[in-house]
Design a protein around this motif. Structure first.
Motif, PDB file in Angstrom:
ATOM      1  N   GLU A  56      28.600  43.612  19.815  1.00 47.98           N
ATOM      2  CA  GLU A  56      28.676  42.821  18.585  1.00 47.98           C
ATOM      3  C   GLU A  56      28.745  41.324  18.892  1.00 47.98           C
ATOM      4  OE1 GLU A  56      30.825  45.345  15.076  1.00 47.98           O
ATOM      5  OE2 GLU A  56      31.944  43.702  15.945  1.00 47.98           O
ATOM      6  N   HIS A  91      38.222  46.523   9.332  1.00 51.55           N
ATOM      7  CA  HIS A  91      37.444  45.619  10.189  1.00 51.55           C
ATOM      8  C   HIS A  91      35.937  45.741   9.901  1.00 51.55           C
ATOM      9  CE1 HIS A  91      36.685  43.042  13.650  1.00 51.55           C
ATOM     10  NE2 HIS A  91      35.670  43.832  13.906  1.00 51.55           N
ATOM     11  N   ASP A 110      33.057  42.943   9.979  1.00 44.12           N
ATOM     12  CA  ASP A 110      31.705  43.235  10.456  1.00 44.12           C
ATOM     13  C   ASP A 110      30.670  42.974   9.351  1.00 44.12           C
ATOM     14  OD1 ASP A 110      32.825  43.947  12.849  1.00 44.12           O
ATOM     15  OD2 ASP A 110      32.428  46.089  12.679  1.00 44.12           O
ATOM     16  N   HIS A 123      36.130  36.268  14.581  1.00 46.76           N
ATOM     17  CA  HIS A 123      35.818  37.695  14.728  1.00 46.76           C
ATOM     18  C   HIS A 123      36.152  38.175  16.159  1.00 46.76           C
ATOM     19  CE1 HIS A 123      33.027  41.055  13.175  1.00 46.76           C
ATOM     20  NE2 HIS A 123      33.679  41.520  14.219  1.00 46.76           N
ATOM     21  N   HIS A 182      38.849  41.118  17.640  1.00 47.67           N
ATOM     22  CA  HIS A 182      38.562  42.157  18.643  1.00 47.67           C
ATOM     23  C   HIS A 182      39.580  42.081  19.784  1.00 47.67           C
ATOM     24  CE1 HIS A 182      33.959  42.402  17.592  1.00 47.67           C
ATOM     25  NE2 HIS A 182      34.708  43.020  16.713  1.00 47.67           N
TER      26      HIS A 182
HETATM   27 FE   LIG Z   1      33.742  43.656  14.885  1.00 48.81          FE
END
Ligand SMILES: [Fe+2]
Ligand SMILES: [Fe+2]
Length: 164
Positions: free
Chosen positions: A67, A123, A128, A82, A86
């Motif tokens: 990602e 998430h 996302d 983001h 993670h």
């Molecule tokens: Fe993500």
């Protein structure tokens, strides 16, 4: 939204982020977490918790790398925040792994399942989904995603369901 079933939570088309390799990762992560949903004995509980957390750390690392590579290539402005999400999640489950009380119980598996599924669904649906407009028409997104690491193959059942 995914639907809650006896065996756990199922991925649904509303969770699609527009890149199939990333969707496949999300399906795999849900499948891994759902292994905590059917634990009934104390003997199975400890093994299930260790296996799920260990597998999540490994597969989560692949998914997050995939990602993050795509977010950078797409010029997604929310990428730094983001990535921090993670990183925070990996850090949290590593600590969780080290602090898991023993012996484990089915109730602990259930609580861990709820925490992990809630985190992942939130998430996917919020963080996302925010990159989806940047990636959905990006040329070469699938190839770039595959270059980080191949996603785990879908089970036959998921392949059949995705084709209808
Ligand atoms: Fe993500
Ligand atoms: Fe994701």
């Amino acid at each position: 939204l995914g639907t809650r079933k006896e065996a756990g939570l199922a991925w649904s088309a509303a969770m699609s982020v527009g890149v199939s390799a990333l969707d496949t990762d999300h399906k795999c992560l849900i499948r891994i977490i759902n292994l905590l949903g059917n634990v009934v004995s104390d003997e199975d509980a400890e093994q299930a918790m260790e296996m799920v957390v260990d597998t999540l750390i490994v597969y989560g690392r692949f998914h997050f790398a995939r990602e993050e590579r795509l977010m950078a290539a797409a010029g997604f402005p929310g990428a730094p925040f983001h990535c921090a999400e993670h990183h925070g999640f990996v850090h949290h489950i590593r600590r969780l792994r080290d602090s898991c009380a023993k012996p484990a119980t089915p109730k602990m598996c259930q609580e861990l399942w709820e925490y992990l599924i809630d985190w992942l669904c939130h998430h996917i649906l919020i963080q996302d989904m925010a990159y989806k407009p940047y990636m959905i028409n990006m040329a070469g997104a699938e190839q770039m995603a595959q270059a980080v690491a191949p996603p785990l193959p879908m089970t036959d059942r998921e392949r059949i369901l995705s084709e209808v």
